[in-house]
Design a protein around this motif. Structure first.
Motif, mmCIF file in Angstrom:
data_model
loop_
_atom_site.group_PDB
_atom_site.id
_atom_site.type_symbol
_atom_site.label_atom_id
_atom_site.label_comp_id
_atom_site.label_asym_id
_atom_site.label_seq_id
_atom_site.Cartn_x
_atom_site.Cartn_y
_atom_site.Cartn_z
ATOM 1 N N THR A 93 0.868 -1.184 0.000
ATOM 2 C CA THR A 93 0.000 0.000 0.000
ATOM 3 C C THR A 93 0.894 1.220 0.000
ATOM 4 N N LYS B 262 -3.040 0.737 -3.952
ATOM 5 C CA LYS B 262 -2.882 -0.681 -3.581
ATOM 6 C C LYS B 262 -2.309 -1.432 -4.778
ATOM 7 N N SER C 110 -4.899 6.329 -1.039
ATOM 8 C CA SER C 110 -3.879 5.287 -1.098
ATOM 9 C C SER C 110 -3.851 4.600 -2.461
#
Length: 306
Positions: free
Chosen positions: A13, A298, A296
């Motif tokens: 992440t 991923k 974020s």
């Protein structure tokens, strides 16, 4: 992670964005270099090998709505909310060209490889075509009376599909930019388009529907893949799989031949996935890379069966 989830592994992440992330692109020359952009005033460069922040590639004056790595080059095209289209050399961080649409945001950028042309859509429904040689504006033509959010060029390079805010799909010849056909497919705005290797067309919309169309824009299959807007569709041709992402915070993977669901990647299913809308993603080098309103990135490794 339980055994049910063993064919999808979260590699990392990436955090550091201060605001929602809207778009991403992998370098055309280095599969371990990722670029992301959104409501921050800069494009971020990440190292996918070490799963770490590398640098701020460049600062921008408004939100980044689209990123596109120009094939066989180190150039990154950056589409901004302001209608500005920046071409940046990612090796020496220099501005190669500063282009502009007449009004509003740039939501989608693609290339037409055979013609060595770059195509983008302005918010006012016009398409703009520039030369990849010198970035001179070659054509400007109207697609729709309203905003066009998505462009996709067929694998053959002969066709271009557009999707607009009123739910219409438009199919054009790439050679002379003549319209072949148009048809209202979605009840709400079209938010994603993808050709497969046979030039069938998959479209997703704010109506939470996914359609498979033939090249006459006749509906072959229809599914409701998500609870909310389908923000992205991507193909894994090697394994004949299709993936979708949505505002409902899930990633779903489908069999290409019958649109049968084979995987639901979400927090509800035990994955350490996003907790807000997934706005965009790419499927490259057996990795799914997703970006979200939760600020974020991923990075997922897939080992899905063919």
């Amino acid at each position: 992670m339980n055994n049910e989830n063993k064919d999808i592994e979260l590699l990392g992440t990436l955090t550091g964005h201060q605001n929602p992330i809207y778009t991403l692109a992998v370098s055309a020359t280095d599969p371990n270099t990722l670029f992301t952009g959104g409501n921050d005033k800069g494009v971020v460069e990440w190292d996918l090998e070490s799963m770490s922040f590398r640098r701020i590639l460049c600062k921008v004056g408004s939100s980044v709505y689209s990123l596109y790595s120009i094939p066989e080059s180190n150039y990154l095209a950056i589409g901004l909310r302001s209608g500005q289209l920046m071409i940046v050399d990612t090796i020496n961080q220099s501005l190669v060209a500063n282009l502009k649409t007449e009004k509003g945001a740039i939501f989608s950028i693609k290339t037409i490889p055979e013609k060595k042309e770059l195509i983008a859509i302005g918010e006012e429904g016009y398409a703009y075509v520039w030369s990849l040689g010198n970035f001179e504006l070659l054509y400007r033509f109207k697609i729709s009376e309203t905003t066009v959010r998505v462009i996709e060029v067929s694998n053959s390079g002969d066709l271009i599909a557009f999707g607009d805010k009123n739910g219409f799909i438009y199919l054009y010849q790439a050679g002379d930019f003549q319209e072949i056909t148009r048809k209202k497919i979605h009840e709400l705005p079209v938010t994603s388009i993808q050709f497969d290797l046979n030039d069938r067309l998959f479209t997703g919309g704010r109506d939470a529907k996914l359609f498979q169309l033939d090249l006459n824009l006749e509906i072959q299959r229809e599914v409701i893949p998500h609870m909310f807007t389908v923000y992205g569709i991507a193909l894994n041709p090697e394994k004949r799989l299709l993936a979708t992402v949505s505002r409902d915070k899930s990633i779903k993977i489908w069999r290409l031949e019958d649109l049968g669901l084979i995987k639901n990647i979400s927090r509800d299913r035990g994955y350490d996935s996003h907790y807000l809308s997934i706005n965009s993603f790419i499927w490259a080098n057996h990795r799914l890379i997703t970006v979200s309103d939760d600020k974020s990135v991923k990075v997922w490794k897939e080992a899905l069966p063919s």
